[in-house]
Design an enzyme around this catalytic site. Structure first.
Site, PDB file in Angstrom:
ATOM      1  N   ASP A 110      58.676  49.600  26.332  1.00  0.00           N
ATOM      2  CA  ASP A 110      57.283  49.389  26.721  1.00  0.00           C
ATOM      3  C   ASP A 110      56.967  47.897  26.801  1.00  0.00           C
ATOM      4  O   ASP A 110      57.630  47.084  26.148  1.00  0.00           O
ATOM      5  CB  ASP A 110      56.340  50.035  25.699  1.00  0.00           C
ATOM      6  CG  ASP A 110      56.442  51.550  25.708  1.00  0.00           C
ATOM      7  OD1 ASP A 110      56.784  52.116  26.757  1.00  0.00           O
ATOM      8  OD2 ASP A 110      56.182  52.164  24.649  1.00  0.00           O
ATOM      9  N   TYR A 152      65.582  50.412  15.803  1.00  0.00           N
ATOM     10  CA  TYR A 152      64.318  49.699  16.009  1.00  0.00           C
ATOM     11  C   TYR A 152      63.798  49.162  14.688  1.00  0.00           C
ATOM     12  O   TYR A 152      64.058  49.735  13.623  1.00  0.00           O
ATOM     13  CB  TYR A 152      63.241  50.638  16.567  1.00  0.00           C
ATOM     14  CG  TYR A 152      63.546  51.247  17.914  1.00  0.00           C
ATOM     15  CD1 TYR A 152      63.088  50.641  19.081  1.00  0.00           C
ATOM     16  CD2 TYR A 152      64.274  52.428  18.013  1.00  0.00           C
ATOM     17  CE1 TYR A 152      63.350  51.211  20.322  1.00  0.00           C
ATOM     18  CE2 TYR A 152      64.546  52.997  19.248  1.00  0.00           C
ATOM     19  CZ  TYR A 152      64.082  52.375  20.399  1.00  0.00           C
ATOM     20  OH  TYR A 152      64.355  52.938  21.623  1.00  0.00           O
ATOM     21  N   ASP A 212      49.643  53.526  20.078  1.00  0.00           N
ATOM     22  CA  ASP A 212      50.008  52.145  19.777  1.00  0.00           C
ATOM     23  C   ASP A 212      48.764  51.272  19.838  1.00  0.00           C
ATOM     24  O   ASP A 212      47.656  51.755  20.086  1.00  0.00           O
ATOM     25  CB  ASP A 212      51.112  51.634  20.703  1.00  0.00           C
ATOM     26  CG  ASP A 212      50.694  51.523  22.163  1.00  0.00           C
ATOM     27  OD1 ASP A 212      49.478  51.533  22.451  1.00  0.00           O
ATOM     28  OD2 ASP A 212      51.585  51.431  23.026  1.00  0.00           O
ATOM     29  N   ARG A 240      56.643  55.585  18.635  1.00  0.00           N
ATOM     30  CA  ARG A 240      55.182  55.714  18.559  1.00  0.00           C
ATOM     31  C   ARG A 240      54.793  57.127  18.128  1.00  0.00           C
ATOM     32  O   ARG A 240      53.767  57.321  17.476  1.00  0.00           O
ATOM     33  CB  ARG A 240      54.532  55.343  19.888  1.00  0.00           C
ATOM     34  CG  ARG A 240      54.825  56.292  21.027  1.00  0.00           C
ATOM     35  CD  ARG A 240      54.007  55.965  22.250  1.00  0.00           C
ATOM     36  NE  ARG A 240      54.430  54.725  22.862  1.00  0.00           N
ATOM     37  CZ  ARG A 240      53.659  53.986  23.655  1.00  0.00           C
ATOM     38  NH1 ARG A 240      52.430  54.377  23.907  1.00  0.00           N
ATOM     39  NH2 ARG A 240      54.112  52.882  24.195  1.00  0.00           N
TER      40      ARG A 240
END
Length: 343
Positions: free
Chosen positions: A52, A80, A94, A192
């Site tokens: 993103d 991540y 988010d 997310r």
């Protein structure tokens, strides 16, 4: 009268291979691909898994023939580092979305024991409903486009595997609780959505405020280069095709004759030192196979582990899969006619 003069010294494209980019925030993955196309002097550029605009970190870019590796690299595990804010839900799960919903209790009441308990429930093989702003297609349309148009698509839960969900730090920020975490997961896992589901389970609401991808399969952030580095150096930081494939996939070495036959489309017996039999759906190139993904039999071979097949001089011939005890090509990287001439 002299005709128009055209430039004949157009730079040659970069060699086939992978470029590991440290994507900056504020750029889409497509923006990075467009920048690399200009630098590499070719349109044959793609990426192995979208990040993103808000996210930073490892974006694996394929150049020329290496674009054919990308679909298989997308299926490797990813790592991540994320910050999850408890105390508020948003429309996009988010920080870029609008606040939504009402928390059942303040985040300040969440104990570390309760946090660890709910994180444990989101670790391992789980069913996850993707974020409504994901790129999943619903009736031919991207979910995020439908969501932005106010149509709120219903997305089905999908099996994913969270190999590791480790809390690195917890801090209070006003009425919120920020959880810094490291997540190592299978392809198709939405961080997310983990933030959303953690907040829902705790009754506080939750969303993602920061995300950095630190690894895609064997390619980690230590190997990544900024766009500025790539633009300012004399030679591109390209991992050559054969080296890239050898790092990401199990290796099978062929004789010269078998390499030629494979390049021509033949199916070969599995060499004695390679595993026999069909590969179960869901086996990632690294770690144990997640059984939940094996149930996706409606998508044959989608999750089969490729092997990288090499000829005696180390040239990558093809990515192959094992089917009924034989090697079948998934993607061929050499010219079959040239292999025939060389025989």
């Amino acid at each position: 009268m002299p005709g128009k003069q055209y430039a004949t010294d157009r730079p040659a494209p970069w060699e086939s291979g992978l470029v590991i980019v440290d994507k900056p925030g504020g750029m889409t993955s497509h923006d990075v691909v467009a920048r690399i196309r200009r630098l590499a002097h070719t349109r044959r550029v793609g990426h192995a898994g979208t990040l993103d605009p808000m996210a930073t970190g490892v974006l694996v870019i394929g150049v020329e023939k290496a674009t054919r590796l990308l679909g298989h690299l997308m299926l490797t595990e990813k790592t991540y580092e994320a910050t999850i804010r408890l105390g508020q839900s948003t429309s996009t799960d988010d920080a870029e979305g609008e606040p939504t919903g009402t928390a059942l209790r303040p985040a300040s009441e969440v104990s570390r024991a309760a946090l660890d308990t709910e994180i444990a429930k989101l670790t391992g093989e789980i069913l996850q409903v993707p974020s409504s702003v994901s790129a999943i297609k619903v009736n031919g349309q991207r979910a995020y486009k439908l969501t932005r148009a106010g149509e709120a698509p219903e997305l089905a839960a999908r099996p994913v595997t969270v190999y590791e969900f480790l809390v690195l730090a917890v801090s209070k920020v006003g009425d919120f609780l920020d959880v810094d975490a490291r997540v190592r997961c299978s392809s198709g896992t939405y961080i997310r959505a983990l933030a959303r589901d953690l907040g829902t389970a705790l009754g506080t609401g939750g969303h993602l405020t920061a995300l950095r991808r630190t690894a895609v399969g064997p390619y980690d952030i230590a190997m990544a280069h900024t766009l500025e580095d790539l633009e300012n150096q004399d030679l591109p930081w390209v991992i050559p095709l054969a080296e890239a494939a050898a790092a990401a996939f199990p290796r099978v070495d062929l004789t010269a004759d078998d390499a030629r036959r494979l390049a021509q489309g033949a199916r070969l017996p599995v060499p004695p030192d390679q595993p026999h039999g069909d590969q179960p759906h869901g086996d990632p190139p690294h770690g144990d196979p997640p059984p939940a993904l094996r149930e996706l039999n409606a998508v044959p071979d989608r999750y089969a582990v490729p092997l990288a097949a090499f000829d005696p001089d180390g040239t990558l011939v093809a990515l192959v899969t094992v089917e009924d005890g034989r090697l079948r090509s998934l993607a061929v990287f050499v010219d079959a006619a040239a292999k025939t001439r060389d025989a």
